[in-house]
Design an enzyme around this catalytic site. Sequence first.
Site, PDB file in Angstrom:
ATOM      1  N   ASP A 406      97.409  13.919  11.090  1.00  0.00           N
ATOM      2  CA  ASP A 406      98.294  12.890  11.619  1.00  0.00           C
ATOM      3  C   ASP A 406      98.707  13.307  13.030  1.00  0.00           C
ATOM      4  O   ASP A 406      98.547  14.467  13.420  1.00  0.00           O
ATOM      5  CB  ASP A 406      99.514  12.763  10.710  1.00  0.00           C
ATOM      6  CG  ASP A 406     100.439  11.648  11.145  1.00  0.00           C
ATOM      7  OD1 ASP A 406      99.943  10.612  11.612  1.00  0.00           O
ATOM      8  OD2 ASP A 406     101.667  11.828  11.029  1.00  0.00           O
ATOM      9  N   ASP A 606     102.860  14.574   7.573  1.00  0.00           N
ATOM     10  CA  ASP A 606     104.248  14.932   7.270  1.00  0.00           C
ATOM     11  C   ASP A 606     105.093  13.754   6.817  1.00  0.00           C
ATOM     12  O   ASP A 606     106.285  13.917   6.564  1.00  0.00           O
ATOM     13  CB  ASP A 606     104.908  15.567   8.501  1.00  0.00           C
ATOM     14  CG  ASP A 606     105.215  14.543   9.583  1.00  0.00           C
ATOM     15  OD1 ASP A 606     104.468  13.549   9.687  1.00  0.00           O
ATOM     16  OD2 ASP A 606     106.200  14.730  10.320  1.00  0.00           O
ATOM     17  N   ASP A 692      85.700  52.016 -17.896  1.00  0.00           N
ATOM     18  CA  ASP A 692      86.434  50.786 -18.192  1.00  0.00           C
ATOM     19  C   ASP A 692      87.765  50.731 -17.452  1.00  0.00           C
ATOM     20  O   ASP A 692      88.043  49.801 -16.687  1.00  0.00           O
ATOM     21  CB  ASP A 692      86.664  50.666 -19.691  1.00  0.00           C
ATOM     22  CG  ASP A 692      87.492  49.444 -20.036  1.00  0.00           C
ATOM     23  OD1 ASP A 692      86.988  48.321 -19.847  1.00  0.00           O
ATOM     24  OD2 ASP A 692      88.644  49.608 -20.462  1.00  0.00           O
TER      25      ASP A 692
END
Length: 715
Positions: A406, A606, A692
């Site tokens: 925008d 916005d 592990d």
Amino acid sequence: MSDIPLAKNQPFTLRVQGMDCGGCERKVESALKRLRYVESVSASAVAGSVQLTAQDGDVLLRQEIESTITALGYRIIDETSAAHDAGEATPWWQSPKGRLVIVSGALLTLAWVLKFVWPDLGTWPFVAATVVGLVPIVQRAWQALRLGNPFTIEMLMSIAALGALAINAAAEAAVVVFLFAVGEMLEGVAAAQARRSISALSKLTPSTARLLEQGEAREVSAASLVPGQRVQVRPGDRLPCDGTIVDGRSHIDESPVNGESMPREREQGESVFAGTVNLDGVLEVEVTRSAENNTIARVIKLVEEAQAAKAPVARFIDRFAFFYMPAVVAVALLVAIVPPLVSSMLWSESIYRALALLLIACPCALVISTPAAIAAGLSVGARNGLLMKGGAVLEQLGKLKRVALDKTGTLTAGMPTVTDVEGLEADSSGADVLRLAAALEQGSSHPLAVAIGNYARHQGVQVPAVQAGHALSGQGVAGQVEGRELMLVSPRYLQRFAARPSGWDARIEALETQGKSLAVLLENEQPLGLIALRDEPREDARSGLQALERLGVSVVMLSGDNARTVAAIGEQLGIEAEGELMPEDKAQRVRQWQAQGLGPVGKVGDGINDAPALAAAEVGIAMGSGTDVALETADAALLKNRVRGIAEMISLSRATMRNVKTNVVLALGFKAFFLVSTALGITGMWVAVMADTGATVLVTLNALYLLRYRFNDIS
């Protein structure tokens, strides 16, 4: 147990202490999914929380949920305890897992000493060390089995250790139990570090505030503040609330909230945020949001929701791990049974290899590899004013190919500023025009009037008083300044008051073509000069757009403003621009690009008029100063209100996904290597445990390294 009922079909979150790895998450999720009415469950070891949605809302169901979690060996804690645990680091030796490491290690050491001193003593010291260390592991395995989850690391460890004792490998069983305890302790330390890093925001807002009542200040709980009340904030204090300054001026350090390094001067009428620091002036602030809805609270809520929203790659890993563990258990059974039947291998040897394989079967490292990195990425973003509502958003951001922005409030500051001041007569300078125009606009709240007044003040102009000042309906303002009859009007009304000077039309057209609004100063219906104003691009707009270009993302400006202004701003910034678009037009442009294969598309805005496009885009990004509708609709938000933040989000997303891929490679690489080496008899049980737990700790630490990420690659 809580006697608070659940909200039917609404997600709620429980704080859980003791979850430190992916295996913990899977145990909790598996057990809770078996309960009646529980619709969905998402456990997060990194966040230390469990989020559930239930189809019923009675008290008994909540108590059953809490009982199930407690039965697994974890503890339900309240928000206060969670915040305390996040902020206060408990020394590892004071934690239950730390104490188990100390006891188990001491017994193992004693067993080796006794074996060295009395070789004929036998293996019972190692058996004792194994049993003592194994008791809490067997208890957790049994609890998980009772709740319908046999495939847990505790169950595999119990089988492996007891099997080792059965084949007279007591010394190795004791070492395995000790290494497992060390690995669990390290996982807990790493997970706690991650939680502290992510939960640091909760400590930003002070616990107390100085409430002003009848001119007197008294200390109250910050949580008790309600909109409309006024508080006093002294130099050096953190602001206890979101609010508006009603008296005073000061520099505010906003870095705790938006990551902005330079303090900003705030004065009467401007907004301030909870958690920011007042540096050098006493402020009187009117509360605009309650404590549970202020900026910090909203940020924390967004981050927590983001942690619960798993990225697509995380969901894939979860599905993979679900089948991985049973498959490895099946392979271990084959390794135990087949070799002695088809070869001369001893049963004790094949069983030993199978037990070692069981220790590699737990996918903890693999399961934690993705959420740990995602949580770290979300934390880095939050610390720098980049809010992303979930791992899926964080993952998608890095894939964006086009971003639509925008104009007003996004690429521009959202308020007009003076760009040109010109005198039209020989005896009328620009400074004189500005001084007289600012005098006429005194007291007006019109955006153009405010812009002229601010510009005059910043230029150090002494503004004279105005007499008989009044508005000209729809035309401008008029009044007497220093005995002179003056007017400040729009060019389109100029013909009512004065003849146009030579060259006047060309100059006005040139300025308006640049998207500027004009105010003309008249004295006795004769023009003295003009002032041009425009909503200018943000200071970082050009550099932010260039950063997006370097990341390979194309940019388009979509605006509802008039086409001439939009074109002028687009040309100034060097981007494609389109104006005079309705909200549905913006959304339609996004859908067209997606259909043409130009996506994924991101949309930044916005205002309410951006909400449809924000929702249509793969990723909607709201400016932090935007409307609540935009913030709620968007997938992410820029608290800094900087264009550069878009590039920072994309860069952070890509860095996070690189971290995820590294973690997955590390976890799978460790597993694959030691599965093969153990099956061939090259490595034993204790190495399997180290593989592990070591892999789990390694991927967690690698994820935590992401917390040190800096946005240098987009400079």
